[in-house]
Scaffold this active site. Sequence first.
Site, short mmCIF file in Angstrom:
data_model
loop_
_atom_site.label_atom_id
_atom_site.label_comp_id
_atom_site.label_asym_id
_atom_site.label_seq_id
_atom_site.Cartn_x
_atom_site.Cartn_y
_atom_site.Cartn_z
N GLN A 74 80.24 -34.03 84.48
CA GLN A 74 80.74 -34.80 83.90
C GLN A 74 82.30 -35.06 83.77
O GLN A 74 82.85 -35.40 82.43
CB GLN A 74 79.86 -35.18 82.73
CG GLN A 74 78.57 -35.52 82.50
CD GLN A 74 78.11 -36.67 83.32
OE1 GLN A 74 79.26 -37.58 82.89
NE2 GLN A 74 76.85 -36.97 83.54
N SER A 75 82.97 -34.92 84.40
CA SER A 75 84.54 -34.61 84.82
C SER A 75 84.70 -36.11 84.88
O SER A 75 84.29 -37.13 85.84
CB SER A 75 85.00 -34.44 86.05
OG SER A 75 86.31 -34.04 86.89
N ASN A 76 86.28 -36.04 84.08
CA ASN A 76 87.07 -37.67 83.82
C ASN A 76 87.06 -37.63 84.55
O ASN A 76 87.71 -38.91 85.45
CB ASN A 76 87.72 -37.78 82.53
CG ASN A 76 86.79 -38.06 80.80
OD1 ASN A 76 85.75 -38.62 81.07
ND2 ASN A 76 87.07 -36.55 80.34
N ALA A 78 87.13 -36.44 87.62
CA ALA A 78 86.22 -37.06 88.76
C ALA A 78 85.77 -38.69 89.44
O ALA A 78 86.16 -39.14 90.13
CB ALA A 78 85.35 -36.11 89.06
#
Length: 330
Positions: A74-76, A78
């Site tokens: 759920q990385s922003n 990424a």
Amino acid sequence: MNPLFPRFSLLHQETPVHPLPRFAQKIGVANCWIKRDDLIPVGLGGNKVRKLEFLLGDALAKGCDLVITGGSPQSNHARLTAACAAKAGLETWLCFAGRTQGVFQGNLLLDQLFGAKCFVTGVYGSEALLKEMNRLAEEAKHQGRNPYVIPVGGSTPVGDYGYVIAWQEWERQQSEYQLPPIDEIYLAVGTGGTLAGLIVGQALSATQHSRLIGISVWLSREEATNEVKRFSFELFHKLGKREEISWDKVEIFDQYIGKKYGVPSKEGLEAIRLLAQTEGILVDPIYTGKALAGLIDQAKQRDLRDKHILFWHTGGTPAVFTHASSFEQR
Ligand SMILES: *Cc1c(COP(=O)(O)O)cnc(C)c1O
């Protein structure tokens, strides 16, 4: 234009700065402004785009055709790498921490829409992830590709320079709008590169009056301070400038993390509702909601009634949807 830092333009214009009158009154501060890096016009916005202007600028200058980065599923960072790289005509490979991708929502869904190729690594932690990225980069080279590896959070001297530029933008806006001197600036701290860029930006400027208050959402105060110092020194070194930072103007708090990184806190969820219901603006449960909870608590603990505050909104709003169930439980 600094020749050390080739830029791939992604912002096109300044992000808005405006007051939050109803919110300020609710939490008991004289004036509260917000800087809207959540409104950066690519990939749903957020602070990582400012870093990516220079990271992708570097990648393009080096003739790369593939960007490899990673983080949690759920990385922003990424998601925004996938979006910005698409705009630059580069392919994106994403290395995710852990053994499963989890719920197909929020950033993970957006990664797919932006055309990124996702890899589940089974490893945990920034260093182990970087190893996986470098391993994939070697494979890509064997296939004749020219990969550019970006560490977790995009925090390198090249990426962090985006927030030196952001500081200059903010200073121009302050004088354009004739804002009073800002006493305290609040922002969420993850890997620490964003805060480091702002610290260096302020240190290089003629007027140094604001306290920069980083609300850690991941590392302990000591770890985060070490990282922010390291990133600041590296950036000064890259700029070829002598380091002159007043560290007494920098504060990092770690008491607003809640249970741990990535898990919403009760205070963070309350902060989200408060800003939404006073100003119609969204912050997120993982970064900016916790940072805002920090500001709200500081206004309770100390007397900020005559203080001028800036909240630097770093984005992250897709996480609101990923954590829908946390809001439902109340
Ligand atoms: C990554 C991120 C941060 C933290 O930035 P760092 O440079 O890693 O400290 C803050 N807010 C949001 C929404 C982010 O995605």
